[in-house]
Structure formats: structure tokens, C-alpha cells
Design a protein around this motif. Structure first.
Motif: not given
Length: 150
Positions: A35-41, A77-82, A86-96
Motif C-alpha cells: 500500500n505504501g508503494l508510490p505511484a510513478l511520476p 516501480f510499476s506494479a499492479p494493485p492485483e 509483488t507490490r510489497g517487495f517493490a515497496g520494501i526495496l523502494q523504502e529501504g
């Protein structure tokens, strides 16, 4: 010789958060990162061809790194909400790793996904997908950091 490579502090904190939770709650934390993964600019959302696909992921995910002249890394990252895992892993990498120096990103060990204590909650294929994201991030950062220092 089984020395474990240390994680950057930002990722170690995330790994510790997962390790401190009972197994069922780890999946919930992963969904919070989703849920915390930011949208693409807009400049990237309008040009998806600039993003690299990650075929190791079971879901369609695309990523792009940028490296500033001072070596600061930015992740997109671009990852579908469905695809919340996968979005969670992207969110971890993005935040970290977003905003970290290139050297820090390049030093993340390849087994980082396994250090999240998620083996009981997600499939090995999904963990492999996260490793694929990290591999692509590190390759892009290495190429871009070399180009900015040349």
C-alpha cells in the motif's frame, strides 16, 4: 567460511521488523508495504517503455533506477494493485533503498529476500521475483553510476 554480509541499516530495520512478528502477521506487513508503494511520476507513467520488466516475477512489474550526479539512487516501480505480494517487495526495496548512495545499493547481498523471514508466508517463486528486482536494480545502478563517473 559462512560470513553473512551486513545489510544497509534501512533494510536491516525492515528485516528486523519482519523477524519480530509471528509468521501470519508477516504477510500483513508485506501488504502494508504494498500500500505504501508510490505511484510513478507522470514523466514515467506516460513513458512505460523507459521501465525494465522483471520476468522473474509472476506478476507484471517494471522498474527504473536513476542515479544523481552525487551518486544518490532513486527507484521507481510499476506494479499492479492485483499483485500485492509483488507490490510489497517493490515497496520494501523502494523504502529501504530510495535515496541511498549507489555504493549502498550495490552492497545489498543477493540473499536479502531470504532475510525477510517470509519463507513460510510466500512461495519460493515469489522470493525469486524479489531477488530478480534486486538484481536488476543493482545492474542498472552499476551501469548508471559508471556512466556518471566517466
Amino acid at each position: 567460511m559462512s560470513a553473512t554480509i551486513d545489510l544497509p541499516a534501512s533494510l536491516q530495520e525492515i528485516a528486523d521488523d519482519f523477524a519480530e512478528l509471528p509468521a501470519p502477521e508477516r504477510l500483513q506487513l508485506l501488504l502494508e508495504f504494498s500500500n505504501g508503494l508510490p505511484a510513478l511520476p507522470a514523466r514515467l507513467a506516460d513513458h512505460p517503455e523507459l521501465l525494465e520488466p522483471v520476468p522473474e516475477c509472476q506478476s507484471p512489474i517494471f522498474l527504473l533506477t536513476e542515479v544523481d550526479d552525487d551518486g544518490t539512487v532513486h527507484l521507481f516501480f510499476s506494479a499492479p494493485p492485483e499483485a500485492p505480494t509483488t507490490r510489497g517487495f517493490a515497496g520494501i526495496l523502494q523504502e529501504g533503498l530510495d535515496g541511498a548512495p549507489a555504493a549502498t545499493v550495490l552492497a545489498v547481498p543477493s540473499d536479502f529476500a531470504l532475510r525477510l523471514s517470509l519463507a513460510e508466508a510466500v512461495s519460493p517463486l515469489r522470493l525469486n521475483g524479489m531477488s530478480g528486482m534486486l538484481t536488476r536494480i543493482q545492474r542498472q545502478v552499476a551501469q548508471k553510476a559508471a556512466a556518471t563517473s566517466a
